[in-house]
Scaffold this active site. Structure first.
Site, short mmCIF file in Angstrom:
data_model
loop_
_atom_site.label_atom_id
_atom_site.label_comp_id
_atom_site.label_asym_id
_atom_site.label_seq_id
_atom_site.Cartn_x
_atom_site.Cartn_y
_atom_site.Cartn_z
N CYS A 187 34.10 -35.90 39.87
CA CYS A 187 34.44 -37.05 39.03
C CYS A 187 34.39 -36.58 37.59
O CYS A 187 33.31 -36.28 37.07
CB CYS A 187 33.46 -38.20 39.27
SG CYS A 187 33.73 -39.60 38.17
N GLY A 188 35.55 -36.49 36.96
CA GLY A 188 35.61 -35.98 35.60
C GLY A 188 34.93 -36.88 34.59
O GLY A 188 34.20 -36.40 33.71
N ASN A 232 30.63 -43.14 45.65
CA ASN A 232 31.50 -44.25 45.31
C ASN A 232 30.85 -45.58 45.67
O ASN A 232 29.87 -45.65 46.41
CB ASN A 232 32.84 -44.12 46.03
CG ASN A 232 33.64 -42.92 45.57
OD1 ASN A 232 33.66 -42.59 44.39
ND2 ASN A 232 34.31 -42.26 46.51
N CYS A 252 40.37 -42.68 35.76
CA CYS A 252 39.96 -41.67 36.74
C CYS A 252 40.13 -40.32 36.07
O CYS A 252 41.26 -39.90 35.78
CB CYS A 252 40.80 -41.78 38.00
SG CYS A 252 40.48 -40.46 39.21
N ASN A 288 43.68 -40.36 46.21
CA ASN A 288 43.81 -41.06 44.95
C ASN A 288 45.29 -41.06 44.55
O ASN A 288 45.94 -40.02 44.56
CB ASN A 288 43.00 -40.35 43.85
CG ASN A 288 41.54 -40.24 44.21
OD1 ASN A 288 40.80 -41.22 44.17
ND2 ASN A 288 41.10 -39.04 44.57
N GLU A 344 42.03 -45.55 43.09
CA GLU A 344 41.08 -44.50 43.43
C GLU A 344 40.52 -44.69 44.83
O GLU A 344 40.10 -45.79 45.21
CB GLU A 344 39.93 -44.50 42.41
CG GLU A 344 39.07 -43.27 42.45
CD GLU A 344 38.14 -43.18 41.25
OE1 GLU A 344 37.20 -42.38 41.30
OE2 GLU A 344 38.36 -43.91 40.26
N ARG A 345 40.52 -43.61 45.59
CA ARG A 345 39.97 -43.62 46.94
C ARG A 345 38.50 -44.03 46.91
O ARG A 345 37.71 -43.50 46.14
CB ARG A 345 40.11 -42.22 47.55
CG ARG A 345 39.61 -42.08 48.98
CD ARG A 345 39.82 -40.68 49.51
NE ARG A 345 39.05 -39.69 48.80
CZ ARG A 345 38.87 -38.43 49.21
NH1 ARG A 345 39.47 -38.02 50.32
NH2 ARG A 345 38.17 -37.57 48.49
N ASN A 359 39.24 -33.29 44.11
CA ASN A 359 39.60 -34.57 44.71
C ASN A 359 41.10 -34.59 45.00
O ASN A 359 41.89 -34.09 44.19
CB ASN A 359 39.26 -35.73 43.76
CG ASN A 359 37.78 -35.97 43.61
OD1 ASN A 359 36.98 -35.46 44.40
ND2 ASN A 359 37.40 -36.74 42.61
#
Length: 328
Positions: A80-81, A71, A232, A205, A223-224, A169
């Site tokens: 992460c999609g 991140n 996201c 998230n 988002e975290r 996540n």
């Protein structure tokens, strides 16, 4: 010279670095430093990004590559999609394959190239899994339950219900009205739960989802490790799962859903096998820039972005035109 890419899925933006290009791969600390330097919205390259995607070789026999997600704040994400779609496109072109698996932090996930959504708009489908509702897997505490599914949590918001799910996540999901979506509640709750708090010690998230029609959601995510992003991928997948589980009026499993977001839209399918779930996430995988740089520059603590040679593609313009016509 090494070539990086700047990419996006639903305008969730990343820089992509293939470590296998390097004679001396970056260490973990060097990768974190590069991610923080290059993604900074004020001082980074090309107005920064939401994160850095790191591609490397996989030791797993069924996977053709490995993806790590760093991140903008230097923390590592489990998955992460949106990022996986762009990594999937990169690996498909590198190895001339249409369907394969990619190693992520917790599992090897299926990736497949899809027909282009439009000219110069590449589309990729990725698997979002594993799925867990267990408090220990998110983790969450002090909520007087071992799973949180469509339950009131007055400490978060007095008139809403919430669901917590790891995909992997951690996500906190609430189906909300348009008025709530447009309020400051998501920003305030996301900020609260990603600082020191008694409920989600590692942060979470937070997504609000609005039902636009029976097969169409709008999802906004705090988002975290990032804050608000245009999209996201795991958040939209988690919201689709919660919508399918809590909608008692129709069976939404294995049905194609459209999920709009501030950066465009994706499609999802929620799948159920016995008591387990996984989500198929389908969307664009766009390359906006090719970036050539000397390997030595990437090892520097403060890389000079003047030494990066940037080539802009026409793909983002094509994507924007496509979204303008189709994101209704």
């Amino acid at each position: 010279m090494v070539q990086l890419q700047k990419v996006h899925g639903s305008q969730n933006t990343f820089f992509l670095l293939d470590q296998t290009q390097l004679q001396n791969p970056l260490t973990k600390n060097e990768l974190v430093n590069l991610a923080q330097q290059i993604t900074n919205s004020a001082t980074g390259l090309l107005n920064g990004a939401d994160g850095l995607l790191v591609v490397s070789n996989s030791q797993h026999s069924q996977a053709i590559g490995k993806m790590q997600v760093i991140n903008a704040d230097g923390s590592f994400a489990s998955m992460c999609g949106n990022g996986l779609r762009t990594v999937g496109r990169y690996l498909a072109q590198k190895f001339h394959k249409q369907s394969f698996k990619v190693e992520t932090m917790q599992s090897d996930l299926r990736v497949s190239c899809q027909p282009d959504w439009a000219q110069n708009v590449k589309a990729v489908s990725v698997e979002i899994s594993p799925v867990s509702f267990a408090a220990a897997d998110l983790p969450f505490t002090n909520l007087d339950c071992s799973e949180l599914l469509n339950q009131a949590v007055p400490e978060f918001a007095p008139k809403l219900t919430f669901s917590a799910v790891a995909v992997p996540n951690p996500h906190l999901i609430s189906l909300v009205s348009d008025d709530v979506l447009k309020s400051d509640l998501l920003a305030n709750l996301g900020t609260k739960l990603n600082q020191k708090n008694p409920y989600f010690p590692d942060g979470v998230n937070v997504s609000f989802a609005q039902v636009l029609s029976s097969g169409h959601l709008f999802v906004r995510t705090f988002e975290r490790g990032v804050g608000f992003t245009n999209a996201c991928g795991t958040g939209m997948s988690a919201a689709s799962l919660i919508y399918a589980l809590t909608n008692k009026s129709q069976d939404l499993f294995d049905k194609l859903l459209t999920v709009s977001n501030p950066g465009g839209f994706v499609q999802t399918k929620v799948h159920r096998t016995a008591n387990s779930y996984w989500i198929e996430l389908i969307g664009n995988a766009t390359v906006t820039h090719y970036i050539d740089v000397a390997e030595s520059t990437l090892h520097q603590k403060q890389p000079d972005f003047n030494n990066f040679k940037i080539t802009t593609t026409s793909e983002n313009e094509a994507y924007q035109n496509f979204i303008a016509v189709n994101n209704n």
